[in-house]
Write an enzyme that holds these catalytic residues in place. Structure first.
Site, PDB file in Angstrom:
ATOM      1  N   ARG A  46     -11.286  -3.204  51.235  1.00 54.08           N
ATOM      2  CA  ARG A  46      -9.819  -3.161  51.269  1.00 54.08           C
ATOM      3  C   ARG A  46      -9.248  -4.219  50.322  1.00 54.08           C
ATOM      4  NH1 ARG A  46     -10.929  -2.338  56.914  1.00 54.08           N
ATOM      5  NH2 ARG A  46     -10.545  -4.522  57.436  1.00 54.08           N
ATOM      6  N   LYS A 136       9.365  -4.311  56.389  1.00 62.35           N
ATOM      7  CA  LYS A 136       9.539  -2.874  56.622  1.00 62.35           C
ATOM      8  C   LYS A 136       9.221  -2.532  58.070  1.00 62.35           C
ATOM      9  CE  LYS A 136       6.547   0.783  56.208  1.00 62.35           C
ATOM     10  NZ  LYS A 136       5.570   1.667  55.563  1.00 62.35           N
ATOM     11  N   GLU A 177      13.520   1.948  57.827  1.00 64.93           N
ATOM     12  CA  GLU A 177      12.854   3.214  57.476  1.00 64.93           C
ATOM     13  C   GLU A 177      12.847   4.214  58.633  1.00 64.93           C
ATOM     14  OE1 GLU A 177       8.734   2.942  56.165  1.00 64.93           O
ATOM     15  OE2 GLU A 177       8.648   5.092  55.797  1.00 64.93           O
ATOM     16  N   LYS A 219      15.035   3.060  53.631  1.00 67.36           N
ATOM     17  CA  LYS A 219      13.868   3.820  53.146  1.00 67.36           C
ATOM     18  C   LYS A 219      13.764   5.129  53.923  1.00 67.36           C
ATOM     19  CE  LYS A 219       8.861   3.642  52.527  1.00 67.36           C
ATOM     20  NZ  LYS A 219       7.729   2.852  52.059  1.00 67.36           N
TER      21      LYS A 219
HETATM   22  P1  13P Z   1       4.341   7.446  51.641  1.00 68.85           P
HETATM   23  O1  13P Z   1       5.083   7.320  50.337  1.00 68.85           O
HETATM   24  O2  13P Z   1       2.896   7.785  51.463  1.00 68.85           O
HETATM   25  O3  13P Z   1       5.067   8.329  52.611  1.00 68.85           O
HETATM   26  O4  13P Z   1       4.297   6.013  52.281  1.00 68.85           O
HETATM   27  C1  13P Z   1       5.420   5.232  52.242  1.00 68.85           C
HETATM   28  C2  13P Z   1       5.467   4.406  53.460  1.00 68.85           C
HETATM   29  O5  13P Z   1       5.444   3.215  53.379  1.00 68.85           O
HETATM   30  C3  13P Z   1       5.564   5.089  54.748  1.00 68.85           C
HETATM   31  O6  13P Z   1       5.876   4.173  55.754  1.00 68.85           O
END
Ligand code: 13P
Length: 339
Positions: A46, A136, A177, A219
């Protein structure tokens, strides 16, 4: 709360021609990605993979911020530079995923609520010390028969607002998000309705929790056809529907909207973002915060082999550049062919 600083960071993240790399896959998610290329998900693998992404030369021309997972925020390059510092030295802003994942919402079959508020104030203080300037939190909304329910939308909006308020208290820009999933056979109109309803509740909760919108980013998903819908909307339709929906429900005080890719192909995600920016200026910047759409080709090229690192970095640079162009409505298919 240092409002000015929060706003500066939010605006820097959505500066012209740049967007976010979401490299914050949790341990189960990165295992899934590694399984797809036959690589074992060890701490060392990772770390090596994330180093490859973060040291791609020139990518900082298109990447303003990177979202990290807790483990990655604490890791270092092979040479011993902590990843947050390595990114900051390239002018890339380090961020951190702070939610603890979407769990089944008791009493509401098929719906989820995101956990992670307990102890969040203390964790944010530590993340800030480690160099994170933004965070986030992802809420997951599923479209299906009779869902989402109003209760699920409110529970998730409430958690997002509490998270956002705690972030700002800690001097960290919250990326809010709420993801309406692409899974299902629903059409683009249904996605629009659910997305609008979700965002109305999110902004109403953010107001109630006294969140300073100028110091946040949104987001969201794009307004898009369900994956199994026979009628797939193209980029112009997605762009028009997304922009129209967001103009109704996202306050102009929000500096930027950084879309997730959510299972779109890499090229689709770029084309859709490009089509939106080609529509001309909007109240907010329209940018990207892609995970899969920035990394899919890189993973395939890498396959866990050090010998493939240069090819993998070329693949990452290419997608970053295409999305950087899409930020200005300047992307074209020719960019793919040229590569
Ligand atoms: P994806 O663009 O693969 O959807 O991932 C963005 C992300 O951070 C989802 O929480």
């Amino acid at each position: 709360m240092d409002k000015q600083r929060l706003e500066e960071v939010a605006r820097a993240i959505v500066q012209t021609g740049k967007g976010i790399l979401a490299a914050d896959e949790s341990s189960p998610t990165i295992k899934k990605r590694f399984d797809s290329i036959g690589v074992e998900s060890t701490e060392a693998n990772r770390r090596a993979y994330r180093e490859l992404l973060f040291t791609t030369e020139g990518a900082e021309a298109f990447i303003s911020g990177v979202i990290l997972f807790d483990e990655t925020l604490r890791q270092s390059s092979e040479q011993g530079t902590p990843f947050p510092r390595l990114l900051a030295e390239k002018g890339i802003i380090p961020g951190i995923k702070v939610d603890k994942g979407a769990k089944a919402l008791a009493g509401f079959a098929g719906e989820k609520v995101t956990e992670g508020l307990d102890g969040l104030r203390e964790r944010l203080a530590e993340y800030r010390e480690l160099g994170a300037q933004f965070a986030k939190w992802r809420a997951v909304i599923t479209i299906g028969d009779g869902i989402p329910t109003r209760f699920c939308l409110e529970a998730n909006a409430h958690a997002l607002a509490r998270y956002a308020a705690l972030c700002q208290e800690a001097g960290i820009v919250p990326i809010v998000e709420p993801e309406v999933l692409m899974d299902g056979g629903h059409d683009i109109a249904r996605c629009r309705d659910v997305t609008a309803e979700t965002l109305k509740r999110v902004y109403s909760a953010l107001f109630e929790h006294c969140v300073y919108l100028e110091g946040t980013l949104l987001k969201p998903n794009m307004v898009i056809s369900g994956k199994a819908c026979p009628q797939q909307a193209g980029p112009e339709e997605v762009a028009a529907a997304t922009v129209a929906c967001f103009r109704q429900v996202v306050p102009a005080a929000v500096p930027g909207i950084v879309f997730l890719s959510g299972g779109q192909s890499s090229q689709q995600a770029t084309e859709n973002l490009n089509a939106m920016n080609a529509m001309g200026p909007q109240p907010w910047e329209l940018s990207f915060s892609y995970g899969r759409a920035l990394q899919a080709d890189t993973l395939k090229a890498w396959k866990g082999q050090r010998a493939n690192a240069a090819a993998a970095q070329r693949a990452f640079y290419h997608r970053a550049k295409c999305n950087g162009a899409a930020r200005k409505g300047a992307y074209s298919r020719a960019m793919e062919e040229a590569a």
